[in-house]
Structure formats: structure tokens, C-alpha cells
Design a protein around this motif. Structure first.
Motif, PDB file in Angstrom:
ATOM      1  N   TYR A  60      57.445  -8.254  68.251  1.00  0.00           N
ATOM      2  CA  TYR A  60      57.166  -8.929  66.976  1.00  0.00           C
ATOM      3  C   TYR A  60      55.673  -8.861  66.732  1.00  0.00           C
ATOM      4  O   TYR A  60      54.866  -9.170  67.627  1.00  0.00           O
ATOM      5  CB  TYR A  60      57.637 -10.379  67.028  1.00  0.00           C
ATOM      6  N   SER A  76      57.537 -17.528  53.795  1.00  0.00           N
ATOM      7  CA  SER A  76      57.634 -16.968  55.152  1.00  0.00           C
ATOM      8  C   SER A  76      56.742 -17.770  56.087  1.00  0.00           C
ATOM      9  O   SER A  76      55.622 -17.352  56.423  1.00  0.00           O
ATOM     10  CB  SER A  76      57.221 -15.490  55.142  1.00  0.00           C
ATOM     11  N   THR A  79      55.254 -16.054  59.190  1.00  0.00           N
ATOM     12  CA  THR A  79      54.090 -15.194  58.991  1.00  0.00           C
ATOM     13  C   THR A  79      52.806 -16.015  59.046  1.00  0.00           C
ATOM     14  O   THR A  79      51.807 -15.609  59.664  1.00  0.00           O
ATOM     15  CB  THR A  79      54.193 -14.457  57.643  1.00  0.00           C
ATOM     16  N   SER A  82      52.141 -17.045  62.682  1.00  0.00           N
ATOM     17  CA  SER A  82      51.670 -15.914  63.477  1.00  0.00           C
ATOM     18  C   SER A  82      50.237 -15.552  63.120  1.00  0.00           C
ATOM     19  O   SER A  82      49.427 -15.215  63.999  1.00  0.00           O
ATOM     20  CB  SER A  82      52.581 -14.705  63.256  1.00  0.00           C
ATOM     21  N   ALA A 106      54.969  -9.977  58.381  1.00  0.00           N
ATOM     22  CA  ALA A 106      55.571 -10.064  59.711  1.00  0.00           C
ATOM     23  C   ALA A 106      56.591  -8.941  59.864  1.00  0.00           C
ATOM     24  O   ALA A 106      57.388  -8.684  58.955  1.00  0.00           O
ATOM     25  CB  ALA A 106      56.235 -11.424  59.903  1.00  0.00           C
ATOM     26  N   VAL A 108      59.166  -6.434  62.747  1.00  0.00           N
ATOM     27  CA  VAL A 108      59.776  -6.179  64.049  1.00  0.00           C
ATOM     28  C   VAL A 108      59.470  -4.736  64.420  1.00  0.00           C
ATOM     29  O   VAL A 108      59.675  -3.818  63.613  1.00  0.00           O
ATOM     30  CB  VAL A 108      61.292  -6.424  64.019  1.00  0.00           C
ATOM     31  N   THR A 110      60.175  -1.599  67.003  1.00  0.00           N
ATOM     32  CA  THR A 110      61.148  -1.077  67.975  1.00  0.00           C
ATOM     33  C   THR A 110      60.692   0.292  68.465  1.00  0.00           C
ATOM     34  O   THR A 110      60.035   1.046  67.732  1.00  0.00           O
ATOM     35  CB  THR A 110      62.547  -0.951  67.358  1.00  0.00           C
ATOM     36  N   SER A 129      59.994  -4.691  58.128  1.00  0.00           N
ATOM     37  CA  SER A 129      59.585  -6.005  57.642  1.00  0.00           C
ATOM     38  C   SER A 129      60.729  -7.008  57.778  1.00  0.00           C
ATOM     39  O   SER A 129      61.895  -6.672  57.579  1.00  0.00           O
ATOM     40  CB  SER A 129      59.158  -5.899  56.175  1.00  0.00           C
ATOM     41  N   ILE A 130      60.400  -8.248  58.101  1.00  0.00           N
ATOM     42  CA  ILE A 130      61.417  -9.301  58.205  1.00  0.00           C
ATOM     43  C   ILE A 130      61.156 -10.427  57.204  1.00  0.00           C
ATOM     44  O   ILE A 130      61.913 -11.387  57.143  1.00  0.00           O
ATOM     45  CB  ILE A 130      61.476  -9.887  59.631  1.00  0.00           C
ATOM     46  N   THR A 144      50.667  -5.109  69.357  1.00  0.00           N
ATOM     47  CA  THR A 144      51.976  -5.742  69.508  1.00  0.00           C
ATOM     48  C   THR A 144      52.587  -5.362  70.852  1.00  0.00           C
ATOM     49  O   THR A 144      52.853  -4.178  71.096  1.00  0.00           O
ATOM     50  CB  THR A 144      52.931  -5.305  68.388  1.00  0.00           C
TER      51      THR A 144
END
Length: 386
Positions: A60, A76, A79, A82, A106, A108, A110, A129-130, A144
Motif C-alpha cells: 500500500y 478518502s 489517503t 497516510s 492512495a 495498491v 502488486t 488506485s483505491i 512502498t
């Protein structure tokens, strides 16, 4: 024996040796062609070796530098939290401050950790984006950590994001191409921790089939044993072949696997019909058989068309009023040219396809027919719905 006679004998021996080499090459070529024609595949293409696998990483993080297309902090809260935590780690206190920036999103992150990736190796990462960000175009991912399923950090990602899509618009119209809220960073993560697995020191190893099947598993074990000349492989279940280094006269598992993965094996599979009802795709396996069955398919179409007409009195008429008069047209169409088709017992894929095509039907109707044949007990195959 004269010198000339000796030279002739040597020349004949050379010709015989060349002919034998040519025959051996032709024999090997014919063997390879026969294996290819029969559908044989390499072991490395149908099975995986224990320990040689990828690992999934996830993290994240925050993307900064967006041109007003980031998350709205009011919608959000994660966000905002964070962002405050990141600034505090950098020595900036923003607690009890009303942050209104819209240049942060914010996300994710992978990635896939390749097998035996060493420290310092770079891997690609995917950013998604989340929050309610509109686009990640032009953004930069801040450091990250990427963790595996065991909770340990194996890589760290950072860099400028490449986004294929874009979004633009105004008050009256907008246009969006692709997905602007997802992107990639090529070589965006650096491996910081290695997986502890020493393949070369193993004395036994399991080979896992990608499509479990008892026959294929037994064929792989037999091919390995015939190649080694000793019983070093054993099929234990439809998806596993156990390989033992003892008895193979090899002292290196890597060297043995290098030879095994090139062995040719013809995989077997159960008769299966795969159907995707949403897209109308049908895939029929080569071993699908049908018992004797008669098939008929016909469609009844009823079309009702409404064409109302307006009836009104003549100009300057003293009486009368304008009314709408209904007009209904009904047409009934029945496919009368559809005939009964007989599929004989034991037909294979080509005959099955030819018989269904003879009915003049499309993929959608063919799906219903295959399911009906299966319900009648005449289709000797497994139907798998996607």
C-alpha cells in the motif's frame, strides 16, 4: 597392402561412418516428428517442479505529483491519514491541519517475485488506485514496501508511473480512453530479501502436473525411468510424480532436471465440453463421443407490430373529433426447413461438429443442444460451464 589400398579402405570407412551418422540423424528427426504429430509435449510445458515458482507481493502506498486528479481527502480518509503519517516520518507535523491537496492518491501496488530472484534484482510493478482519483497520469509512487503472504518485506517499489489511458472533459462533455487509474512501473521494485530454497542440494523432488491426470502422471514417470535407465520416478497421484536422485548416477538435481524437462510426453485428458454461455463460445475435446441420438431444432417467431393511425374529421366539419385508430400486424414464422438429424453411436469430434452444423444452428442453440444430449445420457463427456 599397398598405400593406395589403405587409402581406399579409409575412404570407404569414412563414407560408411557418414552414412551411419546420417541415418541416425534421420531416425531421430523421424522420432521427433512422430512425437509432434501425436501431440507430445515437453515435460516443462505440462508440469512444474517443486520450489521453482513465483511469489505474489502486495503493498500500500501513495502516488504524488498528480495534476489535480488525485483523491479528494474528504471522501478518502485513508489517503489523508497516510499522507500525514508519511510527512511525519519526513519530519513535517501536519496534525490538526485541514489538508486540502488533490495531488495525492492512495494505491495498491502488486508485483510478482520470480523464482530464485536475488538481492538487487528489479521487477515490474502494477499500480491501482483505491480512492476516487480521476487519473494517475504523471504521478510518482513514493517508497512502498512489498510484502508476501508471510508478512515479510521482499521488495521495495518507487518510480514514475506509466499510464496507458487518459481522461479529459469539461462541464458539458468528457472522454475517457483505457483505464487512467491504473498503471505500471517497469523495473520499479528492487528485491531486498531472497527466498531460502537450495535446489541443487535436494535428493528428492516432486513434479506437479498443471492438468492432473493419472495417465499423464504415469507416462511422465515412465519417460523419466526409461531415460535414466533406473526406477527413479514414481507416480503417486494424478498430479504428482516423485523424483529421487538416488539411483540416477547424478549428484546434481539441477543437472538432472535440465534433462528431464526436455523429455517428450503425450498428455492425456478426459473428454470435456467447455461452454461459455455469456459469449457463446464452445470448445469440444477430441475424445468426446456421442451415442446414437436423433436431434431436431426449430424456432417459432411471433412478431407483433403496432402502427397506430390518426383519424380526424374533414376541414370545417361541424361534428367529429380526432382519434387514434390502432393498427396491429401479427406475423408468425416457423422454421419449417429444419430436419431431424441422426448422430450415430461412437462419433467423434469431426462427426459431431458436422452433424450439428447440418442443422444450420448457431452457437447459442448449439449450447442448448449439447446440454440436452448430455441430459439424455448420449454425450459421453463432461460439460464444464464457465
Amino acid at each position: 597392402m599397398t598405400l593406395k589400398t589403405a587409402q581406399n579402405i579409409a575412404k570407404q570407412f569414412t563414407l560408411v561412418k557418414a552414412a551411419a551418422t546420417t541415418l541416425l540423424a534421420l531416425a531421430l528427426s523421424a522420432t521427433v516428428m512422430m512425437q509432434a504429430a501425436s501431440g507430445a509435449s515437453r515435460v516443462k510445458d505440462i508440469a512444474d517442479f517443486e520450489g521453482i515458482r513465483e511469489n505474489i507481493l502486495v503493498g500500500y502506498g501513495l502516488v504524488v505529483g498528480l495534476n489535480g486528479t488525485g483523491d479528494s481527502l474528504n471522501n478518502s480518509p485513508f489517503t489523508e491519514q497516510s499522507l500525514e503519517a508519511m510527512l511525519e516520518r519526513l519530519g513535517v507535523n501536519t496534525r490538526d491541519t485541514d489538508l486540502k491537496t488533490d495531488n495525492v492518491a492512495a494505491v495498491v501496488v502488486t508485483a510478482t517475485l520470480p523464482a530464485f530472484a536475488r538481492q538487487g534484482t528489479k521487477v515490474d510493478v502494477t499500480i491501482s488506485s483505491i480512492g476516487d482519483a480521476e487519473s494517475l497520469l504523471g504521478g510518482t509512487l513514493v517508497v512502498t514496501p512489498l510484502m508476501a503472504a508471510d508478512g515479510e518485506v521482499y521488495a521495495v517499489a518507487q518510480g514514475s508511473i506509466t499510464v496507458a489511458g487518459f481522461a479529459a472533459g469539461g462541464e458539458a462533455a468528457s472522454i475517457t480512453k483505457g483505464v487512467p487509474t491504473a498503471g505500471r512501473i517497469a523495473n520499479g521494485a528492487i528485491v531486498e530479501r531472497e527466498l531460502g530454497f537450495d535446489l541443487a542440494t535436494l535428493t528428492s523432488l516432486r513434479i506437479s502436473l498443471r492438468n492432473p491426470d493419472l495417465t499423464t502422471s504415469r507416462r511422465i514417470a515412465k519417460a523419466i525411468n526409461d531415460f535414466i535407465g533406473n526406477r527413479v520416478a514414481k507416480s503417486t497421484d494424478p498430479s504428482t510424480v516423485v523424483l529421487n536422485l538416488d539411483g540416477s548416477k547424478r549428484d546434481d538435481m539441477v543437472d538432472l532436471l535440465t534433462d528431464i524437462e526436455q523429455l517428450m510426453v503425450e498428455p492425456d485428458q478426459i473428454a470435456r465440453v467447455v461452454i461459455d454461455e455469456q459469449s457463446g463460445i464452445i470448445v469440444i475435446g477430441k475424445d468426446v463421443k456421442v451415442d446414437t441420438v436423433a436431434i431436431a431444432q426449430g424456432n417459432l417467431t411471433v412478431r407483433i407490430t403496432e402502427t397506430p393511425q390518426v383519424s380526424q374529421p374533414s376541414p370545417f366539419a361541424e361534428q367529429g373529433q380526432t382519434v387514434v385508430v390502432p393498427r396491429t400486424d401479427i406475423q408468425v414464422t416457423e422454421d419449417g426447413d429444419k430436419k431431424l438429424t441422426v448422430l450415430n453411436s461412437g462419433v467423434r469430434l469431426q462427426e459431431l461438429v458436422d452433424g450439428l452444423n447440418a442443422l444450420g444452428i448457431g452457437p447459442r442453440d448449439m449450447i442448448s443442444i449439447l446440454q440436452a444430449i448430455k441430459a439424455a445420457g448420449a454425450l459421453q463427456a463432461e460439460i464444464e460451464l464457465m
